[in-house]
Design a protein around this motif. Structure first.
Motif, short mmCIF file in Angstrom:
data_model
loop_
_atom_site.label_atom_id
_atom_site.label_comp_id
_atom_site.label_asym_id
_atom_site.label_seq_id
_atom_site.Cartn_x
_atom_site.Cartn_y
_atom_site.Cartn_z
N LEU A 1 48.17 46.57 43.29
CA LEU A 1 46.81 46.94 43.65
C LEU A 1 46.47 46.42 45.06
O LEU A 1 45.79 47.10 45.83
CB LEU A 1 45.84 46.38 42.62
N LYS A 2 46.96 45.25 45.37
CA LYS A 2 46.74 44.68 46.71
C LYS A 2 47.45 45.52 47.77
O LYS A 2 46.84 45.85 48.82
CB LYS A 2 47.26 43.24 46.73
N ARG A 3 48.68 45.90 47.51
CA ARG A 3 49.43 46.71 48.49
C ARG A 3 48.76 48.05 48.75
O ARG A 3 48.79 48.56 49.87
CB ARG A 3 50.87 46.95 47.99
N SER A 4 48.14 48.60 47.73
CA SER A 4 47.51 49.91 47.86
C SER A 4 46.19 49.86 48.63
O SER A 4 45.67 50.91 49.04
CB SER A 4 47.26 50.51 46.47
N GLY A 5 45.62 48.68 48.79
CA GLY A 5 44.32 48.54 49.42
C GLY A 5 43.17 48.58 48.45
O GLY A 5 42.02 48.28 48.81
N ARG A 6 43.46 48.97 47.22
CA ARG A 6 42.39 49.09 46.21
C ARG A 6 41.80 47.72 45.85
O ARG A 6 40.60 47.61 45.60
CB ARG A 6 42.97 49.75 44.96
N TYR A 7 42.65 46.72 45.83
CA TYR A 7 42.16 45.38 45.46
C TYR A 7 41.05 44.95 46.41
O TYR A 7 40.00 44.45 45.97
CB TYR A 7 43.31 44.37 45.49
N ASP A 8 41.25 45.14 47.69
CA ASP A 8 40.26 44.69 48.66
C ASP A 8 38.97 45.48 48.58
O ASP A 8 37.91 45.00 48.99
CB ASP A 8 40.84 44.74 50.07
N GLU A 9 39.01 46.69 48.04
CA GLU A 9 37.78 47.44 47.80
C GLU A 9 36.91 46.71 46.77
O GLU A 9 35.68 46.66 46.90
CB GLU A 9 38.10 48.85 47.30
N PHE A 10 37.55 46.13 45.77
CA PHE A 10 36.80 45.37 44.77
C PHE A 10 36.21 44.10 45.38
O PHE A 10 35.09 43.69 45.03
CB PHE A 10 37.68 45.04 43.57
N VAL A 11 36.96 43.46 46.25
CA VAL A 11 36.44 42.27 46.93
C VAL A 11 35.20 42.63 47.74
O VAL A 11 34.18 41.93 47.68
CB VAL A 11 37.52 41.63 47.83
N ARG A 12 35.28 43.71 48.48
CA ARG A 12 34.14 44.12 49.31
C ARG A 12 32.94 44.49 48.44
O ARG A 12 31.79 44.19 48.82
CB ARG A 12 34.54 45.31 50.20
N MET A 13 33.18 45.11 47.29
CA MET A 13 32.08 45.47 46.41
C MET A 13 31.32 44.23 45.94
O MET A 13 30.08 44.19 45.96
CB MET A 13 32.58 46.25 45.19
N HIS A 14 32.07 43.21 45.53
CA HIS A 14 31.42 41.99 45.08
C HIS A 14 30.62 41.34 46.21
O HIS A 14 29.48 40.90 46.00
CB HIS A 14 32.45 41.01 44.53
N GLY A 15 31.18 41.31 47.40
CA GLY A 15 30.46 40.76 48.53
C GLY A 15 29.19 41.53 48.84
O GLY A 15 28.15 40.95 49.18
N ARG A 16 29.25 42.84 48.70
CA ARG A 16 28.09 43.69 49.00
C ARG A 16 26.95 43.45 48.02
O ARG A 16 25.77 43.50 48.41
CB ARG A 16 28.52 45.16 48.94
N TYR A 17 27.26 43.20 46.77
CA TYR A 17 26.22 43.06 45.75
C TYR A 17 25.91 41.61 45.38
O TYR A 17 25.17 41.36 44.44
CB TYR A 17 26.60 43.88 44.51
N TYR A 18 26.46 40.68 46.15
CA TYR A 18 26.05 39.29 45.99
C TYR A 18 24.78 39.09 46.82
O TYR A 18 24.84 38.78 48.01
CB TYR A 18 27.15 38.32 46.42
N VAL A 19 23.65 39.29 46.19
CA VAL A 19 22.34 39.17 46.85
C VAL A 19 21.61 38.01 46.19
O VAL A 19 21.40 38.02 44.97
CB VAL A 19 21.52 40.47 46.71
N SER A 20 21.22 37.02 46.96
CA SER A 20 20.53 35.86 46.38
C SER A 20 19.05 36.16 46.22
O SER A 20 18.51 37.10 46.82
CB SER A 20 20.72 34.63 47.26
N ASP A 21 18.38 35.32 45.44
CA ASP A 21 16.95 35.57 45.23
C ASP A 21 16.11 35.08 46.42
O ASP A 21 14.89 35.17 46.39
CB ASP A 21 16.45 34.99 43.91
N ALA A 22 16.76 34.57 47.45
CA ALA A 22 16.06 34.25 48.69
C ALA A 22 16.04 35.45 49.63
O ALA A 22 15.38 35.40 50.68
CB ALA A 22 16.72 33.06 49.37
N GLU A 23 16.76 36.50 49.27
CA GLU A 23 16.84 37.69 50.11
C GLU A 23 15.94 38.79 49.56
O GLU A 23 15.56 38.79 48.39
CB GLU A 23 18.29 38.20 50.15
N GLU A 24 15.64 39.73 50.42
CA GLU A 24 14.88 40.91 50.00
C GLU A 24 15.81 41.89 49.28
O GLU A 24 17.02 41.88 49.49
CB GLU A 24 14.26 41.59 51.22
N GLY A 25 15.26 42.73 48.46
CA GLY A 25 16.04 43.78 47.82
C GLY A 25 16.45 43.47 46.41
O GLY A 25 16.21 42.37 45.88
#
Length: 286
Positions: free
Chosen positions: A25-49
């Motif tokens: 999965l890492k070689r295919s690039g798909r793994y890093d898509e999951f990493v980016r998804m988690h980073g994108r939706y890690y929103v703290s309650d100190a942030e807007e949205g």
């Protein structure tokens, strides 16, 4: 229907297949898509949205869907693979078999916390970090944080959270003083005790598990499979309780538009928490 097993019960062959699927999965690039998804939706309650993944009631259903999608990607590589779970109340030492060279590899070296052993060591050429907050290209860990030790949560810590009969409570964020969700997710006011259960495990592993792109460390998936199992145990212990909030918060509520009620679709899949309350049509736990 398939089974998620305790990682300590995997055979050598099962470990190898899981690791091989991760590497593919890492070689295919798909793994890093999951990493980016988690980073994108890690929103703290100190942030807007809106907050779908963390510091909010949807912590459990969001990660259930996230793990399911990841597991399906692994099974596209090897249909016989599933994500095992790490019960850190039992396997609570850097010497546990979880960290063996044939599975997750060990802690990082003192110089820069770089993991030098196991299949995800950068020097083996198969695990280059591309989605990160820092500049490092290699996996880092600091198991147990020897210079300023931190311990993993205990069975008593987990049992105290499981005993709470209420799923979540206002203000529906990291400051919620009661409710199973935040007792397990682990936000608390003050000192080292601010980090409990789920959060404390991330701190115990250290390195890349400390940030929003924590899935860079493959042990993330085993940790969150255990989170999912604990949600299942809470549901079994409190059959008359359920996900909260059940209905959309009123406009005058400070958390209006930031948290997801039972039937409000969560991004990025537009799936409702209510559709993720029962995992049994997908998998069971051994």
């Amino acid at each position: 229907m398939y089974t998620r097993s305790n990682q300590r019960n995997l055979t050598r062959a099962q470990k190898r297949r899981f690791v091989d699927a991760l590497l593919a999965l890492k070689r295919s690039g798909r793994y890093d898509e999951f990493v980016r998804m988690h980073g994108r939706y890690y929103v703290s309650d100190a942030e807007e949205g809106a907050r779908a993944a963390h510091m909010a009631p949807s912590f459990f259903p969001w990660h259930r869907r996230y793990l399911l999608e990841f597991e399906q990607a692994l099974q596209a590589v090897d249909p016989g693979v599933s994500v095992p779970y790490w019960d850190w109340t039992v396997d609570n030492s850097p010497s546990s078999s979880l960290w063996a060279d044939d599975f997750m590899g060990g802690t990082g070296r003192a110089l820069d916390r770089q993991v030098m052993t196991g299949p995800f060591a950068h020097r083996n050429g198969n695990w280059r970090i591309t989605t990160r907050i820092t500049d490092g290209r290699f996996l880092t860990r600091d198991l147990g944080r020897p210079r300023d030790p931190v311990s993993l949560p205990t069975r008593a810590d987990v049992d105290a959270a499981l005993a709470d009969p209420v799923y979540d409570a206002a203000p529906w964020d990291s400051t919620s003083a009661t409710g199973f969700r935040n007792r397990i997710e682990g936000w608390n006011a003050g000192g080292e005790q601010r980090w409990r259960n789920h959060n404390r495990v991330h701190r115990w592993v250290g390195g890349l598990m400390m940030g929003a792109t924590s899935p860079n460390d493959p042990v993330f998936w085993l940790h969150h499979a255990f989170m999912d199992l604990l949600w299942t145990r809470w549901q079994q212990a409190h059959p008359r309780s359920g996900y909260l909030p059940r209905t959309r918060l009123p406009r005058e509520d400070p958390a209006y538009g930031q948290v997801f009620a039972l039937d409000e679709p969560m991004p990025p899949w537009d799936v409702r928490p209510s559709a993720l309350l029962d995992h049994t049509r997908h998998y069971r736990y051994a």
